[in-house]
Design a protein around this motif. Sequence first.
Motif, mmCIF file in Angstrom:
data_model
loop_
_atom_site.group_PDB
_atom_site.id
_atom_site.type_symbol
_atom_site.label_atom_id
_atom_site.label_comp_id
_atom_site.label_asym_id
_atom_site.label_seq_id
_atom_site.Cartn_x
_atom_site.Cartn_y
_atom_site.Cartn_z
ATOM 1 N N PHE A 5 35.901 30.289 42.745
ATOM 2 C CA PHE A 5 35.344 31.637 42.802
ATOM 3 C C PHE A 5 34.975 31.998 44.242
ATOM 4 C CE2 PHE A 5 34.488 29.942 38.577
ATOM 5 C CZ PHE A 5 34.993 30.957 37.774
ATOM 6 N N GLY A 6 34.581 30.976 45.024
ATOM 7 C CA GLY A 6 34.262 31.217 46.423
ATOM 8 C C GLY A 6 35.462 31.684 47.221
ATOM 9 N N ILE A 7 36.649 31.185 46.865
ATOM 10 C CA ILE A 7 37.868 31.628 47.536
ATOM 11 C C ILE A 7 38.080 33.122 47.290
ATOM 12 C CG2 ILE A 7 40.392 31.442 47.506
ATOM 13 C CD1 ILE A 7 39.980 28.433 46.959
ATOM 14 N N GLY A 8 37.885 33.543 46.043
ATOM 15 C CA GLY A 8 37.987 34.970 45.744
ATOM 16 C C GLY A 8 36.961 35.781 46.513
ATOM 17 N N LEU A 9 35.754 35.217 46.678
ATOM 18 C CA LEU A 9 34.699 35.918 47.409
ATOM 19 C C LEU A 9 35.060 36.095 48.875
ATOM 20 C CD1 LEU A 9 31.830 37.078 47.691
ATOM 21 C CD2 LEU A 9 31.007 34.720 48.004
ATOM 22 N N ASN A 10 35.493 35.014 49.539
ATOM 23 C CA ASN A 10 35.781 35.178 50.972
ATOM 24 C C ASN A 10 37.035 36.015 51.216
ATOM 25 O OD1 ASN A 10 38.091 33.278 51.136
ATOM 26 N ND2 ASN A 10 36.556 31.655 50.904
ATOM 27 N N GLN A 11 38.000 35.985 50.277
ATOM 28 C CA GLN A 11 39.165 36.856 50.419
ATOM 29 C C GLN A 11 38.782 38.321 50.225
ATOM 30 O OE1 GLN A 11 42.502 35.891 51.353
ATOM 31 N NE2 GLN A 11 41.087 34.268 51.975
ATOM 32 N N ALA A 47 41.568 41.759 62.223
ATOM 33 C CA ALA A 47 41.253 41.969 60.806
ATOM 34 C C ALA A 47 42.503 42.289 59.997
ATOM 35 C CB ALA A 47 40.222 43.091 60.667
ATOM 36 N N GLU A 48 43.478 42.983 60.603
ATOM 37 C CA GLU A 48 44.690 43.328 59.865
ATOM 38 C C GLU A 48 45.545 42.103 59.564
ATOM 39 O OE1 GLU A 48 45.406 44.261 64.282
ATOM 40 O OE2 GLU A 48 43.842 44.593 62.767
ATOM 41 N N LEU A 49 45.333 41.017 60.305
ATOM 42 C CA LEU A 49 46.089 39.796 60.060
ATOM 43 C C LEU A 49 45.490 38.991 58.913
ATOM 44 C CD1 LEU A 49 48.448 38.040 61.132
ATOM 45 C CD2 LEU A 49 46.786 36.881 62.590
ATOM 46 N N THR A 50 44.175 38.963 58.798
ATOM 47 C CA THR A 50 43.513 38.154 57.766
ATOM 48 C C THR A 50 43.323 38.908 56.460
ATOM 49 O OG1 THR A 50 41.362 38.823 58.657
ATOM 50 C CG2 THR A 50 42.292 36.747 59.441
ATOM 51 N N GLY A 51 43.285 40.231 56.488
ATOM 52 C CA GLY A 51 43.038 40.992 55.261
ATOM 53 C C GLY A 51 44.310 41.423 54.586
ATOM 54 N N SER A 52 45.168 40.469 54.197
ATOM 55 C CA SER A 52 46.448 40.795 53.571
ATOM 56 C C SER A 52 46.254 41.171 52.113
ATOM 57 C CB SER A 52 47.417 39.608 53.678
ATOM 58 O OG SER A 52 46.924 38.521 52.937
ATOM 59 N N SER A 90 48.684 34.683 53.481
ATOM 60 C CA SER A 90 47.249 34.470 53.283
ATOM 61 C C SER A 90 46.911 34.334 51.804
ATOM 62 C CB SER A 90 46.454 35.631 53.906
ATOM 63 O OG SER A 90 45.079 35.472 53.692
ATOM 64 N N SER A 91 47.528 35.158 50.965
ATOM 65 C CA SER A 91 47.268 35.096 49.526
ATOM 66 C C SER A 91 47.805 33.813 48.909
ATOM 67 C CB SER A 91 47.892 36.315 48.833
ATOM 68 O OG SER A 91 47.314 37.514 49.298
ATOM 69 N N MET A 92 48.960 33.359 49.373
ATOM 70 C CA MET A 92 49.501 32.092 48.880
ATOM 71 C C MET A 92 48.587 30.935 49.258
ATOM 72 S SD MET A 92 51.786 30.327 47.292
ATOM 73 C CE MET A 92 53.380 31.138 47.119
ATOM 74 N N ASN A 93 48.039 30.992 50.462
ATOM 75 C CA ASN A 93 47.093 29.960 50.882
ATOM 76 C C ASN A 93 45.872 29.931 49.972
ATOM 77 O OD1 ASN A 93 45.712 28.175 53.076
ATOM 78 N ND2 ASN A 93 44.320 29.898 52.790
ATOM 79 N N SER A 94 45.366 31.103 49.616
ATOM 80 C CA SER A 94 44.195 31.170 48.729
ATOM 81 C C SER A 94 44.527 30.595 47.355
ATOM 82 C CB SER A 94 43.722 32.617 48.592
ATOM 83 O OG SER A 94 43.338 33.138 49.845
ATOM 84 N N LEU A 95 45.713 30.915 46.838
ATOM 85 C CA LEU A 95 46.120 30.392 45.534
ATOM 86 C C LEU A 95 46.247 28.870 45.585
ATOM 87 C CD1 LEU A 95 46.981 31.216 42.678
ATOM 88 C CD2 LEU A 95 49.338 31.364 43.496
ATOM 89 N N ALA A 96 46.784 28.357 46.704
ATOM 90 C CA ALA A 96 46.904 26.900 46.847
ATOM 91 C C ALA A 96 45.536 26.236 46.813
ATOM 92 C CB ALA A 96 47.636 26.565 48.155
ATOM 93 N N PHE A 97 44.553 26.863 47.441
ATOM 94 C CA PHE A 97 43.232 26.238 47.475
ATOM 95 C C PHE A 97 42.473 26.429 46.169
ATOM 96 C CE2 PHE A 97 43.934 25.211 51.758
ATOM 97 C CZ PHE A 97 42.987 24.246 52.075
ATOM 98 N N VAL A 98 42.826 27.408 45.388
ATOM 99 C CA VAL A 98 42.263 27.498 44.040
ATOM 100 C C VAL A 98 42.679 26.279 43.230
ATOM 101 C CG1 VAL A 98 42.426 28.733 41.849
ATOM 102 C CG2 VAL A 98 41.986 29.997 43.942
ATOM 103 N N PHE A 99 43.967 25.914 43.325
ATOM 104 C CA PHE A 99 44.455 24.746 42.587
ATOM 105 C C PHE A 99 43.924 23.451 43.191
ATOM 106 C CE2 PHE A 99 47.184 27.814 40.693
ATOM 107 C CZ PHE A 99 47.563 27.280 39.466
ATOM 108 N N MET A 100 43.719 23.414 44.500
ATOM 109 C CA MET A 100 43.111 22.237 45.106
ATOM 110 C C MET A 100 41.677 22.060 44.602
ATOM 111 S SD MET A 100 42.444 21.296 49.113
ATOM 112 C CE MET A 100 44.181 21.239 49.513
ATOM 113 N N ALA A 101 40.931 23.159 44.546
ATOM 114 C CA ALA A 101 39.555 23.104 44.050
ATOM 115 C C ALA A 101 39.516 22.703 42.578
ATOM 116 C CB ALA A 101 38.872 24.450 44.255
#
Length: 473
Positions: A119-125, A262-267, A415-426
């Motif tokens: 849930f923290g990944i969703g929060l920081n994204q 910001a335009e690079l990280t806020g995909s 960036s979104s794929m990275n977040s999804l990968a870390f959801v599964f890692m968590a």
Amino acid sequence: MATVTVTTLEGSIVEETHQRTPVSQTTSVAHSSVTSRHISTPSLAANPLSSRSRKGASAEDESRMPPTLSLATVLYFSVLCGVNLVIVIPTADDYSHRLGGDQLFGGLMIGAVPLLAMFGIGLNQFLLRRGLSLKTVLLLMSVGTVLGNLLYAFAGLTKSMWTLLAARCVIGLCNGSNLSSMYIGLTVGMRRRSEVTFYFSALNTLGYALGPALAAVLEVFVKSVHVNNLILDSDTAPGWFMAILYLLFMAQVLLVFEDLPAELTGSQPLGKHVATDERPPMIATCAALWDICMSSAVITTAEVYAVNVGQHYWGWSVVTSALFLAALMLCASMSNLVVGRLTRRFMKSDRTGLLIGSVLGCAACAPLFHFDLHAVSAQASLLGVGLVLVLSLVGLIRAFALAASSKLAPASLKSSMNSLAFVFMALGRGVGGILGSVLSPLSFAPVVLGMLVVTVLASIASHSYMKPSDKAS
């Protein structure tokens, strides 16, 4: 009859005689004549210098690296995340029993951090998409982690096990473990990304080694100064220590970290407003996510199991079991660092690395089986060898899977794929924390082997699909 004179690009004169025809036909004939001779104007001709410059720019982009201090900062952050997860493992069971919990609650307390990290990944994204910079989000996550660790340290005053669980949930929500990998995916070119991802994985594993070692040091320190009260003892010391480390990290971020635009990280979120041809292949994506989840689950299961078997089956103290786990994780992290250097030279394919690593992982499970040895030293030696081999290989699998997942998606979805990968890692880390607390010497090896066998099958099934996207960067 008419004579037509054409001056070519080489400067020669060509004279041709044609039979007079209507104007429309003359235009057609002239066009055919020019086409048959491949005479082109300078604007249509290929410019070899421009082609070479484009190739040079592409090669430079594929080899790009971020500022050294900024990369070192995010890699250190991955170490902190690893330490913060495992520093409580040697004392979790004792702290849980002291406040009315049991062994399963101790495992849940360990698994709460990665489970809430999803849930923290969703929060920081969400914060990044709202326009906050990566530097700001790093600082906010660190503030939350400091508060969570302070709550963990004060849990003894409340005399409630639920305070412990709440503190670990806050730490998980503010974990931010995906931010390091996201930074690597956005700033490191494809040619060196596998190598840097190996360093990230090795340092994260090094954090898993430092955590138990620091727990042992804190245990010895607290007992040597004869401090043992509800605010500071061997159970609460990890909370105070991690709060101090994160405060120092915040100072480091403020001083040396160079922020990203910001335009690079806020995909955009994965799957929304994306053309069908830009979406990553489903089979390869599922296989990579399984590899990430499985490797994380095996690592945490092994960590918790090693401490539990030492304390409950071999009669070891907190310090001895913590140092045993620290030695295992240190060996695994060092092997990942070595493999990271070798990967840059010899291993050019992530999918090949995944297949080889999973097959070798299955073979490495042999020493984990229960052989009914009577001497504790023999049992510990055999288990230690098996765990080092398995942890090293699943660390290799995790690094290859993280690198592959970042290359499957186009640049707009990285960036979104990275977040999804870390959801599964968590998810894997959370499940592993609970599994490790309930497995016995008879059930540990079959469970680990089963997960690795599934990984082999997934690697074979996805091998032909595991190719970098044409639009990846």
